[in-house]
Scaffold this active site. Structure first.
Site, short mmCIF file in Angstrom:
data_model
loop_
_atom_site.label_atom_id
_atom_site.label_comp_id
_atom_site.label_asym_id
_atom_site.label_seq_id
_atom_site.Cartn_x
_atom_site.Cartn_y
_atom_site.Cartn_z
N GLN A 288 8.16 51.01 58.09
CA GLN A 288 8.31 50.45 56.74
C GLN A 288 6.93 49.22 56.46
O GLN A 288 7.22 48.76 58.34
CB GLN A 288 9.82 49.56 56.93
CG GLN A 288 10.82 50.53 56.11
CD GLN A 288 12.54 50.67 56.08
OE1 GLN A 288 12.95 49.40 56.33
NE2 GLN A 288 12.95 50.43 55.51
N ASP B 15 9.64 48.23 61.76
CA ASP B 15 9.36 47.55 60.14
C ASP B 15 8.21 46.17 60.76
O ASP B 15 8.77 44.83 61.46
CB ASP B 15 10.85 46.81 59.51
CG ASP B 15 10.37 46.24 58.54
OD1 ASP B 15 9.62 45.39 58.39
OD2 ASP B 15 10.81 46.56 57.54
N GLU C 28 17.05 48.98 64.44
CA GLU C 28 15.99 48.21 63.17
C GLU C 28 16.69 46.64 63.68
O GLU C 28 17.51 46.47 63.32
CB GLU C 28 15.64 48.53 61.63
CG GLU C 28 14.64 47.47 61.38
CD GLU C 28 14.67 47.60 59.59
OE1 GLU C 28 14.04 46.76 59.06
OE2 GLU C 28 15.10 47.69 59.05
N GLU D 263 8.04 49.51 51.76
CA GLU D 263 9.92 47.93 51.22
C GLU D 263 9.26 46.55 51.29
O GLU D 263 9.69 46.01 51.77
CB GLU D 263 10.32 48.37 52.69
CG GLU D 263 11.81 48.11 52.53
CD GLU D 263 13.30 47.19 53.71
OE1 GLU D 263 13.86 48.11 53.62
OE2 GLU D 263 11.99 46.97 54.24
#
Length: 270
Positions: free
Chosen positions: A213, A187, A152, A249
């Site tokens: 996320q 994300d 990530e 998240e």
């Protein structure tokens, strides 16, 4: 928890580092289940015995989706992870071994290998070379275990000098090293802060995306509190055929339960 979109259903997992923080950590499992979640993720299981966490999952009827590799002390060179830090190879390897052991006990199929921040005395080229070598070693350890390592890119506003330049760089490493054992953790919050254009970038990287996320920007609060068009984004994710989990998240703007109204709002208008 299932979220129905106009393009199909999505699976939402509660991130217990960020959600239900009104409660002690061990109480968050039951709270997540009571709120309707059937799966959870969180960054660091390491302060707890793996068997204790396994019991909390079982008691609440929850599935563990993802954990991170360990990070060092907050103000240390490895406070955001060790993979890019020259001189921290042994710490990195110990962390990967520990993460794989915990993931096996918890039944988590995903481990986020934290890149970390490039120390200011090192060049980015030196850090990236260290990163690629460390990721290749980690892939060797994970291969055949059934655990996928995800990479990530964290935005540089939140973590200056973070070792991965972008989600695209994470995808390049995964493809080059071992696309069967490695993948991208996409994300949407970090991608938005990084350079935006999140839906198109997600679609381009989809073949190597293994986990998603979400949080809104600014504030990193729940979807619907900021600038990301999550109704469009989540419909696009569902339409893409992505069938993995989506980790929530985010930092609830008020309380966790009050913040879950974003899910109900999307359901009403889907």
């Amino acid at each position: 928890m299932k979220l129905d979109t106009p393009s199909g259903p999505l699976k939402l997992a509660a991130n217990l580092k960020w959600m239900f923080t009104e409660l002690p950590f061990e109480a968050r499992f039951a709270a997540a289940a009571e709120a309707g979640f059937t799966a959870v993720e969180y960054a660091s299981p390491y302060p707890y015995a793996a068997t204790r966490l396994r019991a909390l999952l079982d008691d609440a009827g929850l599935e563990q989706i993802l954990i991170n590799t360990p990070a060092g002390a907050p103000d240390s060179a490895t406070g955001a992870g060790a993979a890019v830090v020259p001189g921290a190879v042994e710490e990195f390897r110990r962390g990967v071994d520990s993460a794989l052991e915990y993931a096996s006990t918890l039944g988590a199929n995903l481990v986020h290998v934290m890149a970390g921040a490039c120390p200011p005395e090192q060049t980015r080229a030196q850090c990236f070379a260290t990163y690629v070598a460390n990721i290749a070693w980690a892939a060797d350890q994970a291969r055949g275990t059934g655990i996928t390592l995800v990479l990530e890119a964290i935005n540089k506003r939140d973590v200056p000098r973070y070792g991965l330049a972008s989600m695209e760089a994470a995808a390049d490493v995964a493809r080059a090293v071992d696309p069967h054992t490695l993948g991208v953790l996409f994300d949407f919050y970090h991608a938005q802060v990084d350079r935006g254009n999140v839906s198109e970038r997600f679609a381009t990287l989809l073949p190597v995306v293994r986990h998603v996320q979400i949080a809104d920007n600014p504030g990193r609060n729940e979807p619907g509190t900021g600038e990301i068009a999550y109704r469009h984004v989540l419909a696009a994710v569902a339409a893409s055929g992505y069938d993995g989990w989506i980790g929530c998240e985010y930092r609830p703007a008020t309380t966790t339960l009050e913040g879950l109204t974003w899910i109900r709002a999307l359901r009403r208008n889907s």
